[in-house]
Design a protein around this motif. Structure first.
Motif, mmCIF file in Angstrom:
data_model
loop_
_atom_site.group_PDB
_atom_site.id
_atom_site.type_symbol
_atom_site.label_atom_id
_atom_site.label_comp_id
_atom_site.label_asym_id
_atom_site.label_seq_id
_atom_site.Cartn_x
_atom_site.Cartn_y
_atom_site.Cartn_z
ATOM 1 N N VAL A 179 -3.750 -4.632 -7.137
ATOM 2 C CA VAL A 179 -4.233 -4.386 -5.763
ATOM 3 C C VAL A 179 -4.146 -2.898 -5.495
ATOM 4 O O VAL A 179 -3.058 -2.323 -5.504
ATOM 5 C CB VAL A 179 -3.396 -5.177 -4.735
ATOM 6 N N MET A 180 -5.321 -2.223 -5.326
ATOM 7 C CA MET A 180 -5.361 -0.783 -5.041
ATOM 8 C C MET A 180 -5.811 -0.591 -3.606
ATOM 9 O O MET A 180 -6.841 -1.089 -3.201
ATOM 10 C CB MET A 180 -6.349 -0.099 -5.998
ATOM 11 N N ARG A 181 -4.991 0.153 -2.886
ATOM 12 C CA ARG A 181 -5.352 0.351 -1.474
ATOM 13 C C ARG A 181 -5.971 1.710 -1.322
ATOM 14 O O ARG A 181 -7.169 1.862 -1.286
ATOM 15 C CB ARG A 181 -4.132 0.167 -0.587
ATOM 16 N N ASP A 182 -5.194 2.829 -1.214
ATOM 17 C CA ASP A 182 -5.790 4.180 -1.177
ATOM 18 C C ASP A 182 -4.885 5.134 -1.922
ATOM 19 O O ASP A 182 -3.894 4.712 -2.545
ATOM 20 C CB ASP A 182 -6.033 4.632 0.264
ATOM 21 N N ALA A 183 -5.161 6.432 -1.790
ATOM 22 C CA ALA A 183 -4.453 7.419 -2.599
ATOM 23 C C ALA A 183 -2.971 7.509 -2.286
ATOM 24 O O ALA A 183 -2.150 7.791 -3.154
ATOM 25 C CB ALA A 183 -5.100 8.786 -2.425
ATOM 26 N N GLN A 184 -2.641 7.213 -1.011
ATOM 27 C CA GLN A 184 -1.242 7.344 -0.604
ATOM 28 C C GLN A 184 -0.387 6.156 -1.076
ATOM 29 O O GLN A 184 0.835 6.241 -1.117
ATOM 30 C CB GLN A 184 -1.108 7.457 0.936
ATOM 31 N N HIS A 185 -1.000 5.067 -1.378
ATOM 32 C CA HIS A 185 -0.239 3.878 -1.762
ATOM 33 C C HIS A 185 -0.316 3.650 -3.246
ATOM 34 O O HIS A 185 -1.348 3.969 -3.863
ATOM 35 C CB HIS A 185 -0.781 2.646 -1.020
ATOM 36 N N SER A 186 0.738 3.105 -3.760
ATOM 37 C CA SER A 186 0.751 2.836 -5.198
ATOM 38 C C SER A 186 0.003 1.552 -5.499
ATOM 39 O O SER A 186 -0.234 0.738 -4.609
ATOM 40 C CB SER A 186 2.210 2.689 -5.659
ATOM 41 N N VAL A 187 -0.382 1.434 -6.724
ATOM 42 C CA VAL A 187 -1.089 0.216 -7.148
ATOM 43 C C VAL A 187 -0.077 -0.891 -7.323
ATOM 44 O O VAL A 187 1.015 -0.682 -7.839
ATOM 45 C CB VAL A 187 -1.830 0.474 -8.477
ATOM 46 N N LYS A 188 -0.487 -2.113 -6.823
ATOM 47 C CA LYS A 188 0.443 -3.256 -6.950
ATOM 48 C C LYS A 188 -0.117 -4.270 -7.907
ATOM 49 O O LYS A 188 -1.325 -4.488 -7.943
ATOM 50 C CB LYS A 188 0.660 -3.897 -5.577
#
Ligand SMILES: [Zn+2]
Length: 331
Positions: free
Chosen positions: A14-23
């Motif tokens: 699960v990729m959200r945006d640049a500030q969040h890590s990939v889950k």
């Protein structure tokens, strides 16, 4: 999302945006299969429920529409029947108004008749003989109101009807007033008419003696004393000395005396219609001046006083100071 085959598991990235890590999400394969199936099932369930709901709503709406249109039909019917009622009422007002007018006209006529009756009493109540009331005004009442009518048709409006209703009401009120005054007046007018009738019945029309033997008629004759032509102002009725002499009609005694001359003892009765009757050569006077007598009442006894050749009654009718032939009156 990455499909890692071979271990029976599925890894979801699960990729959200640049500030969040990939889950990473590791899901087992059967679960991965079940989710869409459940989603599909619940979606179709929802669709079915929606369909059921909407068809229910539609049928409710249809019922409502049907009820509304029924109501509309009923309302239309009510409006139609009300319009008919109004039209009937209008026609009735027109009829009523015409009846009121007719009735008022008739009452005016009755009022006029009452006036004529009053005039008749005023004119004939104390003086001459009754003459039929002539020259009665021509009246529209002598025509049949259902005929002799016409004219163009003009539609009426509600305000006209209201005016007409008010007018009719006024007419009826006027008629009531007129009726009240007629109710008050007519009895006294009738009483006067009856009195007039009674006076007219004072017309001398009764033969004044028991004997009906006339020995001398009215008019020119040979005088029994001189043998010369003379005028005989009455009739001579032969009779027994002392036999009754009757008043030929109701009236008042205006003369009752012994003339000491040609008339002998004599009586004059004045009748309400202005005629006078004279009774001469009486043996006995049985009435006095001022006395009112009825028709047939005995006023004297027959005799031969004055210028007479034997017991007889000289009977004379005087109209406007002139002797007239008595026979047409008493025969
Ligand atoms: Zn005579």
């Amino acid at each position: 999302m990455k499909n890692a085959k071979g271990n029976g598991r599925v890894t979801l990235l699960v990729m959200r945006d640049a500030q969040h890590s990939v889950k990473q999400l590791h899901l087992s394969k059967p679960l991965m299969m079940a989710v869409p199936a459940v989603a599909v099932l619940s979606l179709s369930g929802l669709v079915l429920a929606l369909q059921a709901h909407s068809s229910q709503v539609i049928s409710q709406l249809e019922q409502k529409v049907t009820a509304e249109s029924l109501k509309n039909v009923q309302m239309q019917r009510t409006v139609n029947s009300r319009e008919q009622s109004i039209e009937r009422l209008q026609n009735e007002i027109v009829n009523l108004s015409s009846q009121a007018k007719d009735m008022k006209q008739r009452m005016d006529r009755v009022d006029e008749l009452e006036n004529q009756l009053q005039q008749f009493i005023d004119k004939h109540g104390t003086t001459s003989m009754a003459e039929p009331a002539s020259g009665a005004k021509a009246s529209s009442l002598s025509w049949d109101a259902s005929q002799h009518v016409g004219g163009e048709y003009i539609a009426v409006h509600e305000n006209d009807m209201l005016d007409l209703a008010q007018e009719t009401k006024d007419d009826f009120q006027e008629m009531q007033t007129l009726l009240r005054s007629m109710e008050n007046q007519i009895p006294s007018t009738l009483k006067k008419a009856e009195e007039t009738q009674d006076r007219i019945s004072g017309q001398p029309d009764l033969w004044p003696t028991e004997s009906r033997v006339t020995t001398s008629s009215f008019g020119y004759r040979t005088d029994p004393f001189t043998g010369r032509a003379s005028f005989h102002a009455g009739i001579d009725i032969a009779g027994d000395n002392g036999s009754p002499v009757y008043a030929a009609g109701a009236g008042t005694i205006v003369t009752a005396e012994n003339s000491g001359g040609a008339r002998g003892r004599y009586i004059v009765i004045e009748h309400p219609n202005g005629l006078q009757t004279w009774y001469m050569h009486l043996s006995k006077i049985q009435a006095h001046v001022g006395q009112t007598v009825d028709k047939g009442e005995q006023i004297a006894e027959l005799g031969s006083t004055g210028r007479s050749t034997g017991p007889h009654l000289h009977f004379q009718v005087v109209k406007k100071d002139k002797p007239v032939n008595p026979l047409p009156y008493i025969q």
